[in-house]
Design a protein around this motif. Structure first.
Motif, PDB file in Angstrom:
ATOM      1  N   CYS A  83       0.853  -1.185   0.000  1.00  0.00           N
ATOM      2  CA  CYS A  83       0.000   0.000   0.000  1.00  0.00           C
ATOM      3  C   CYS A  83       0.891   1.238   0.000  1.00  0.00           C
ATOM      4  O   CYS A  83       2.073   1.149  -0.306  1.00  0.00           O
ATOM      5  N   VAL A  84       0.311   2.387   0.309  1.00  0.00           N
ATOM      6  CA  VAL A  84       1.110   3.614   0.349  1.00  0.00           C
ATOM      7  C   VAL A  84       2.242   3.415   1.351  1.00  0.00           C
ATOM      8  O   VAL A  84       2.041   2.950   2.462  1.00  0.00           O
ATOM      9  N   LEU A  85       3.451   3.762   0.946  1.00  0.00           N
ATOM     10  CA  LEU A  85       4.624   3.421   1.730  1.00  0.00           C
ATOM     11  C   LEU A  85       4.817   4.338   2.927  1.00  0.00           C
ATOM     12  O   LEU A  85       4.380   5.481   2.935  1.00  0.00           O
ATOM     13  N   ASP A  86       5.492   3.790   3.937  1.00  0.00           N
ATOM     14  CA  ASP A  86       5.874   4.614   5.075  1.00  0.00           C
ATOM     15  C   ASP A  86       6.929   5.621   4.627  1.00  0.00           C
ATOM     16  O   ASP A  86       7.667   5.375   3.666  1.00  0.00           O
ATOM     17  N   PRO A  87       7.025   6.743   5.321  1.00  0.00           N
ATOM     18  CA  PRO A  87       7.971   7.776   4.880  1.00  0.00           C
ATOM     19  C   PRO A  87       9.425   7.360   5.066  1.00  0.00           C
ATOM     20  O   PRO A  87       9.769   6.575   5.944  1.00  0.00           O
ATOM     21  N   VAL A  88      10.281   7.899   4.207  1.00  0.00           N
ATOM     22  CA  VAL A  88      11.720   7.771   4.381  1.00  0.00           C
ATOM     23  C   VAL A  88      12.141   8.727   5.497  1.00  0.00           C
ATOM     24  O   VAL A  88      11.765   9.899   5.489  1.00  0.00           O
ATOM     25  N   LEU A  89      12.896   8.223   6.458  1.00  0.00           N
ATOM     26  CA  LEU A  89      13.384   9.060   7.559  1.00  0.00           C
ATOM     27  C   LEU A  89      14.714   9.667   7.124  1.00  0.00           C
ATOM     28  O   LEU A  89      15.729   8.987   7.049  1.00  0.00           O
ATOM     29  N   ALA A 125       3.410  15.375   1.881  1.00  0.00           N
ATOM     30  CA  ALA A 125       2.774  14.181   1.328  1.00  0.00           C
ATOM     31  C   ALA A 125       3.006  12.949   2.191  1.00  0.00           C
ATOM     32  O   ALA A 125       2.413  11.909   1.951  1.00  0.00           O
ATOM     33  N   GLY A 126       3.880  13.070   3.180  1.00  0.00           N
ATOM     34  CA  GLY A 126       4.162  11.930   4.027  1.00  0.00           C
ATOM     35  C   GLY A 126       5.126  10.939   3.425  1.00  0.00           C
ATOM     36  O   GLY A 126       5.300   9.840   3.949  1.00  0.00           O
ATOM     37  N   MET A 127       5.805  11.310   2.327  1.00  0.00           N
ATOM     38  CA  MET A 127       6.803  10.431   1.726  1.00  0.00           C
ATOM     39  C   MET A 127       8.145  10.563   2.433  1.00  0.00           C
ATOM     40  O   MET A 127       8.983   9.674   2.362  1.00  0.00           O
ATOM     41  N   LYS A 169      18.361   6.725  14.367  1.00  0.00           N
ATOM     42  CA  LYS A 169      18.375   5.552  13.477  1.00  0.00           C
ATOM     43  C   LYS A 169      17.614   5.858  12.177  1.00  0.00           C
ATOM     44  O   LYS A 169      16.687   5.153  11.780  1.00  0.00           O
ATOM     45  N   LEU A 170      18.047   6.914  11.504  1.00  0.00           N
ATOM     46  CA  LEU A 170      17.385   7.374  10.293  1.00  0.00           C
ATOM     47  C   LEU A 170      17.816   6.531   9.094  1.00  0.00           C
ATOM     48  O   LEU A 170      18.761   5.742   9.170  1.00  0.00           O
ATOM     49  N   ASP A 171      17.093   6.700   7.982  1.00  0.00           N
ATOM     50  CA  ASP A 171      17.323   5.863   6.798  1.00  0.00           C
ATOM     51  C   ASP A 171      18.449   6.369   5.908  1.00  0.00           C
ATOM     52  O   ASP A 171      19.210   5.580   5.343  1.00  0.00           O
TER      53      ASP A 171
END
Length: 220
Positions: free
Chosen positions: A47-53, A86-88, A164-166
């Motif tokens: 589904c709509v993906l979780d945001p990149v941190l 947009a929450g991306m 612990k970001l992406d």
């Protein structure tokens, strides 16, 4: 005219009074709504993906402020702002960032077509979209490698490890002394990457999986 009696696609849902079809391009502002209703994308299992941190360094914040200040309307969003809205993306930075985007630093970017007041307005609108972090005084191989070449980068590395970001959004060459995942994207490339335009993706230095993508339109 004949009435359209076709049954809506099962991936189409009503949300806040608007019909959204994830099979077709749609405004990025619809993504938070789709995430809440758990709508899958056509042909995709997720589904709509979780945001990149994303950790955003000072240089990228400053260039985004300048880009925003140069828009005809100060209310026009940069692609970084739109990606956050947009929450991306969730954008992070250490609180030390505030010192690096103060009036003294902004003054270096003033020119006849870009006043300090305009830059201050742009900063005021951009900064609330960045989550400020107060990391402890961490130490690691990457942090100490940065300390040796540019101590001002240390709070950013500490924030990255603490939360612990992406990935790190930066064009700073100093990050090359680390093995942190660096996304070397210019402002307009953020849309290209997150919209899945793999033929024109900006480079990134990481051994991790590629950034996720979604089907959303660029700002007009």
């Amino acid at each position: 005219m004949p009435t359209d009696t076709r049954t809506p696609s099962p991936t189409t849902k009503e949300s806040f009074g608007e019909r959204i079809d994830p099979a077709r391009p749609f405004s990025s502002d619809q993504l938070p709504r789709l995430r809440k209703t758990n709508v899958p994308f056509t042909g995709m299992r997720h589904c709509v993906l979780d945001p990149v941190l994303l950790l955003v360094d000072a240089n990228r914040v400053l260039t985004t402020i300048c880009a925003k200040a140069d828009y005809r309307s100060i209310e026009t969003r940069t692609t970084l702002e739109e990606a956050v809205d947009a929450g991306m993306i969730r954008a992070f930075a250490p609180r030390f960032l505030l010192k690096e985007v103060d009036d003294e630093h902004l003054g270096r970017f003033v020119k006849p077509s870009r006043s300090l007041n305009r830059l201050q307005e742009a900063r005021k609108l951009l900064l609330p979209r960045i989550e400020l972090v107060d990391p402890p005084d961490l130490s690691s191989r990457n942090i100490e490698a940065l300390r040796a070449v540019d101590p001002k980068d240390v709070p950013y590395a500490q924030a990255f490890e603490y939360r612990k970001l992406d990935m790190i959004l930066s064009l700073d060459k100093h990050w090359k002394v680390t093995d942190c995942p660096i996304w070397r994207a210019k402002d307009h490339d953020i849309v290209k990457t997150l919209s899945g335009d793999r033929n024109s993706c900006p480079p990134y230095d990481t051994k991790t999986a590629p950034l996720p993508s979604a089907c959303w339109t660029a700002p007009s």
